[in-house]
Design an enzyme around this catalytic site. Sequence first.
Site, PDB file in Angstrom:
ATOM      1  N   LYS A  76     -12.966  -5.290   1.994  1.00 49.32           N
ATOM      2  CA  LYS A  76     -13.855  -4.177   1.640  1.00 49.32           C
ATOM      3  C   LYS A  76     -15.352  -4.486   1.807  1.00 49.32           C
ATOM      4  O   LYS A  76     -16.147  -3.583   2.039  1.00 49.32           O
ATOM      5  CB  LYS A  76     -13.611  -3.742   0.189  1.00 49.32           C
ATOM      6  CG  LYS A  76     -12.326  -2.953   0.006  1.00 49.32           C
ATOM      7  CD  LYS A  76     -12.202  -2.495  -1.437  1.00 49.32           C
ATOM      8  CE  LYS A  76     -11.100  -1.486  -1.585  1.00 49.32           C
ATOM      9  NZ  LYS A  76     -11.091  -0.836  -2.899  1.00 49.32           N
TER      10      LYS A  76
ATOM     11  N   GLY B  71      -3.795   5.979 -14.076  1.00 52.60           N
ATOM     12  CA  GLY B  71      -4.448   5.562 -12.823  1.00 52.60           C
ATOM     13  C   GLY B  71      -3.950   6.243 -11.556  1.00 52.60           C
ATOM     14  O   GLY B  71      -4.540   6.059 -10.487  1.00 52.60           O
TER      15      GLY B  71
ATOM     16  N   THR C 118      -8.745  -2.225   2.474  1.00 53.18           N
ATOM     17  CA  THR C 118      -8.442  -2.714   1.130  1.00 53.18           C
ATOM     18  C   THR C 118      -8.612  -4.229   1.087  1.00 53.18           C
ATOM     19  O   THR C 118      -9.112  -4.846   2.041  1.00 53.18           O
ATOM     20  CB  THR C 118      -7.053  -2.205   0.669  1.00 53.18           C
ATOM     21  OG1 THR C 118      -6.871  -2.572  -0.694  1.00 53.18           O
ATOM     22  CG2 THR C 118      -5.901  -2.750   1.502  1.00 53.18           C
TER      23      THR C 118
ATOM     24  N   GLN D 186      -8.684   9.445  -4.286  1.00 53.96           N
ATOM     25  CA  GLN D 186      -9.460   8.655  -3.311  1.00 53.96           C
ATOM     26  C   GLN D 186      -8.856   8.830  -1.924  1.00 53.96           C
ATOM     27  O   GLN D 186      -9.566   8.890  -0.921  1.00 53.96           O
ATOM     28  CB  GLN D 186      -9.613   7.172  -3.714  1.00 53.96           C
ATOM     29  CG  GLN D 186      -8.334   6.346  -3.837  1.00 53.96           C
ATOM     30  CD  GLN D 186      -7.725   5.934  -2.511  1.00 53.96           C
ATOM     31  OE1 GLN D 186      -8.438   5.757  -1.532  1.00 53.96           O
ATOM     32  NE2 GLN D 186      -6.408   5.808  -2.450  1.00 53.96           N
TER      33      GLN D 186
ATOM     34  N   ALA E 201     -13.637  -2.689  -8.954  1.00 57.37           N
ATOM     35  CA  ALA E 201     -13.234  -1.349  -9.399  1.00 57.37           C
ATOM     36  C   ALA E 201     -14.242  -0.813 -10.415  1.00 57.37           C
ATOM     37  O   ALA E 201     -14.632   0.363 -10.373  1.00 57.37           O
ATOM     38  CB  ALA E 201     -11.839  -1.393 -10.006  1.00 57.37           C
TER      39      ALA E 201
ATOM     40  N   SER F  22       0.828  -1.221   0.000  1.00 56.41           N
ATOM     41  CA  SER F  22       0.000   0.000   0.000  1.00 56.41           C
ATOM     42  C   SER F  22       0.856   1.262   0.000  1.00 56.41           C
ATOM     43  O   SER F  22       1.779   1.414   0.797  1.00 56.41           O
ATOM     44  CB  SER F  22      -0.926   0.015   1.218  1.00 56.41           C
ATOM     45  OG  SER F  22      -1.542   1.290   1.306  1.00 56.41           O
ATOM     46  N   LYS F  23       0.485   2.167  -0.902  1.00 59.78           N
ATOM     47  CA  LYS F  23       1.213   3.438  -1.016  1.00 59.78           C
ATOM     48  C   LYS F  23       0.542   4.531  -0.193  1.00 59.78           C
ATOM     49  O   LYS F  23       1.008   5.666  -0.175  1.00 59.78           O
ATOM     50  CB  LYS F  23       1.253   3.891  -2.490  1.00 59.78           C
ATOM     51  CG  LYS F  23       1.871   2.876  -3.440  1.00 59.78           C
ATOM     52  CD  LYS F  23       3.335   2.709  -3.166  1.00 59.78           C
ATOM     53  CE  LYS F  23       3.948   1.669  -4.079  1.00 59.78           C
ATOM     54  NZ  LYS F  23       5.214   1.166  -3.578  1.00 59.78           N
TER      55      LYS F  23
ATOM     56  N   ASP G 287     -13.461   5.495  -3.719  1.00 55.00           N
ATOM     57  CA  ASP G 287     -12.818   5.061  -4.970  1.00 55.00           C
ATOM     58  C   ASP G 287     -13.453   5.724  -6.194  1.00 55.00           C
ATOM     59  O   ASP G 287     -12.753   6.258  -7.065  1.00 55.00           O
ATOM     60  CB  ASP G 287     -12.903   3.542  -5.134  1.00 55.00           C
ATOM     61  CG  ASP G 287     -11.932   2.802  -4.216  1.00 55.00           C
ATOM     62  OD1 ASP G 287     -10.916   3.400  -3.818  1.00 55.00           O
ATOM     63  OD2 ASP G 287     -12.209   1.632  -3.905  1.00 55.00           O
TER      64      ASP G 287
END
Length: 284
Positions: A74, A251, A70, A258, A139, A23-24, A110
Amino acid sequence: MEQQQKAEESILVGVFGYPVHHSKSPVMHNAAFRSLGIDGYYQRFNILPEKLGDAVKAVRMLQFRGVNVTIPHKVAIIKYLDDITREAELIGAVNTIVHEDGRLIGTNTDGIGYVQSLREEIDIDLNRAHVLVLGAGGAARAIATQLALSGVHAICITNRTFEKAEELARVIGKIQPNTYALPMSELFARMKDFTIVINTTSVGMSPNSDESPLPADYLPEHLIVSDLVYNPRQTRLLQLAEKRGCQVHGGIGMLVYQGAEAFRLWTGMEPPIAVMWDALLQSL
Ligand code: ATR
């Protein structure tokens, strides 16, 4: 007294996932806290599915301001929350929890993040747009839901497994009746009708992938081509689109917006988009 204590408390937030090491979000949010001089901290939490209920209890007990959620939690997290927003209900999944007055509210940023990034980066009139969504997974549902709520003119959904496209079109059709599913075999003849194509599939995601979900001759010059896959290197789809003269949309913006929307909900402050964007780019 209570007010004062609140003001002095650090803002604790984080992300629940399994696995979550990729995760960033921590780099984006921690950079945003630093740049605004907020005493806040964002941490990753690797939560086994069977421990999710305990993790939610910890959010309450430790007074976290909120968490992101995540894969794979979810949907499963919904049953532990006090309420969910309309977006989360329509999308059927939560990616952000806000802890407010002792209650945990689930929402989903999102789709909002995607639409905001599109509006910021691309010159598009959504009310006149005929959108083609490639893919029918989580998504796709988040994005198609938000596009429908934003009043796009029409939505076409196509997918490798056609039944899933039909099912998603039924769900989205309740928000925007002008929604339909199209088999991939019929796509080529229809490409001229679309304003924008959005790839929500994982095709092109693996590092150094040269795969594109559509061949170049499916991309007329007027088409806006948007790819949720965020690669430090441009995806094959966007490379092909650019060669054809199409406007392209990557992307990374969705990821930033988000997160920015979650930041706004947790802090009540305007998120520093450029700071979050730079921090994310540097971490890729
Ligand atoms: P996400 O939550 O990221 O949307 P998902 O729910 O697993 O992930 O959905 C993945 C989507 O990518 C699906 O639409 C899937 O198509 P299927 O429904 O036919 O499985 C699509 N997808 C994944 N790999 C693909 C491939 N190699 N070619 C075409 N579509 C693919």
